[in-house]
Design an enzyme around this catalytic site. Structure first.
Site, PDB file in Angstrom:
ATOM      1  N   PRO A 113       0.802  -1.339  -0.001  1.00  0.00           N
ATOM      2  CA  PRO A 113       0.068  -0.111  -0.002  1.00  0.00           C
ATOM      3  C   PRO A 113       0.885   1.218  -0.019  1.00  0.00           C
ATOM      4  O   PRO A 113       1.768   1.312   0.917  1.00  0.00           O
ATOM      5  CB  PRO A 113      -0.862   0.005   1.248  1.00  0.00           C
ATOM      6  CG  PRO A 113      -0.657  -1.358   1.739  1.00  0.00           C
ATOM      7  CD  PRO A 113       0.761  -1.800   1.168  1.00  0.00           C
ATOM      8  N   GLU A 114       0.683   1.974  -0.853  1.00  0.00           N
ATOM      9  CA  GLU A 114       1.162   3.597  -1.077  1.00  0.00           C
ATOM     10  C   GLU A 114       0.120   4.383  -0.915  1.00  0.00           C
ATOM     11  O   GLU A 114      -1.210   4.041  -0.825  1.00  0.00           O
ATOM     12  CB  GLU A 114       1.960   3.576  -2.403  1.00  0.00           C
ATOM     13  CG  GLU A 114       2.840   2.505  -2.562  1.00  0.00           C
ATOM     14  CD  GLU A 114       4.023   2.577  -3.726  1.00  0.00           C
ATOM     15  OE1 GLU A 114       4.111   3.667  -4.182  1.00  0.00           O
ATOM     16  OE2 GLU A 114       4.318   1.761  -4.331  1.00  0.00           O
TER      17      GLU A 114
END
Length: 270
Positions: free
Chosen positions: A2-3
Site C-alpha cells: 500500500p502506497e
DNA sequence: AAGAGACCCTGGATGC
DNA sequence: TGCATCCAGGGTCTCT
C-alpha cells in the site's frame, strides 16, 4: 504494497463504514504491538490518511494510527463475527453492533499506535495531494540533496506517500533515470517529475490502487491500477514508449525498473 | 548530518 | 517430490 493511493482508498472506504461507530474492544494478537490503556467505548469521528498511515480519529481527540507496511490489510466484517481467530491476524477492532475490523498482516511489519494527543502525529514530508506540493517546493528540496532521486522520492521525511511502484512509474513518465542525483535535476525535469507524480497518483486513486500481492480494499475487492502501470515489474518487457527492454537495477537497496533509452543517464552510465 | 545498509518477517519462487 | 536458499520491500535503527 500500500502506497498513497491504496491508503487513501482504504481510508475513504473505512470512513464511510466506520464514522460514528463505537469501538468496544481491541484484541491484539501480535506481541510487538503495544497499546496504552484505552477507555472503551471509543467513538470514531472520522477516518483519514496521514502519509501512508490510516488514521482513526476518535471523538475524544485520541487517534489510532494504522500502518500496513508491506502486506497489511484492513478488512471489515459487517456481520457479527463468529470467530475472532484468523491466520496472520494482527488485531481485531470490535464495534458495539458486533461488526469488526480485522488487521491481517502476513509479514507482520504493520504497526498500530494509539495516540493520546494530536501533536504526536509522526512528522512527514510534503504530501503530493496537498496544496504545498509544487515544482518550486521540490526544487528547493532536491537542491540540498546529493542522493539518488529514487531514494529521495522514497524518503517519507521529504515527500510522503510514494513507495517503490509509484516512484518508478513517476520517474518513467517524466523520463528521469532513477540513479540521477537529486541536486543535478534541471528545472525542466523537476516540473515534469512533479507533474508525473500528481498524474500517476491521481490515476491510481481513480483505479482504487494497485493490487500486486496482498492489497485489498476493506470489502475484500482489488484495485485496478496494476493493469495500467507502465514500468514496475516489467523487466525485459518492451518499454511502452520506445520498445527498448525495461531494465531492473538496485537503487538504495530497492528494485528499480526503468527504460535505459527513455530514462537515460546523461553521463551515459546505465 | 546525511546517507547507506542491515534488519524485521513470511510465503512464494527457484535450485538441486 | 522435498528440502534449502533466496528474494520482496517500508520504515527504523545503526554505522560511517
Amino acid at each position: 504494497m500500500p502506497e498513497l493511493p491504496e491508503v487513501e482508498t482504504i481510508a475513504r472506504d473505512l470512513s464511510k463504514i466506520l464514522a460514528g461507530r463505537e469501538i468496544t474492544g481491541i484484541f491484539v494478537f501480535d506481541r510487538k504491538i503495544k497499546l496504552p490503556r484505552i477507555k472503551f467505548p471509543v467513538k470514531i469521528g472520522a477516518v483519514s490518511r496521514h502519509g501512508k498511515y490510516v488514521v482513526l480519529s476518535a471523538s475524544n481527540g485520541e487517534k489510532c494510527l494504522l500502518h500496513l507496511r508491506m502486506t497489511g490489510e484492513l478488512l471489515f466484517e459487517g456481520k457479527r463475527i463468529e470467530n475472532r481467530q484468523r491466520k496472520h491476524q494482527k488485531a481485531v477492532f470490535v464495534f458495539k453492533d458486533g461488526s469488526a475490523l480485522r488487521f491481517v498482516d502476513v509479514r507482520r511489519f504493520g504497526t498500530i499506535e494509539w495516540l493520546k494527543r494530536e501533536t504526536e502525529l509522526p512528522r512527514l514530508g510534503v504530501d503530493p495531494f496537498s496544496g504545498s506540493f509544487s515544482p518550486e517546493k521540490l526544487a528547493k528540496l532536491f537542491k540540498k540533496s546529493s542522493r539518488t532521486i529514487k531514494s529521495f522520492l522514497l524518503d517519507q521525511q521529504k515527500i510522503s506517500g510514494l513507495g517503490n511502484i509509484y516512484a518508478d512509474e513517476s520517474l518513467w513518465l517524466s523520463g528521469i533515470n532513477p540513479t540521477k542525483r537529486s541536486s543535478s535535476l534541471k528545472n525542466r525535469e523537476i516540473e515534469a517529475l512533479a507533474l508525473a507524480i500528481g498524474k500517476v497518483l491521481r490515476e491510481a486513486l481513480k483505479k482504487r490502487g494497485s493490487t500486486l500481492r496482498d492489497y485489498r480494499r476493506p470489502d475484500g475487492s482489488s484495485g485496478g491500477y496494476q493493469r495500467v502501470k507502465k514500468v514496475y515489474g516489467r523487466e525485459d518487457e518492451p518499454c511502452l514508449r520506445c520498445g527498448v527492454k525495461i531494465k531492473r537495477i538496485k537503487v538504495g537497496g530497492r528494485s528499480s525498473y526503468y527504460c535505459p533509452s527513455c530514462q537515460r543517464n546523461p553521463r551515459g552510465k546505465s
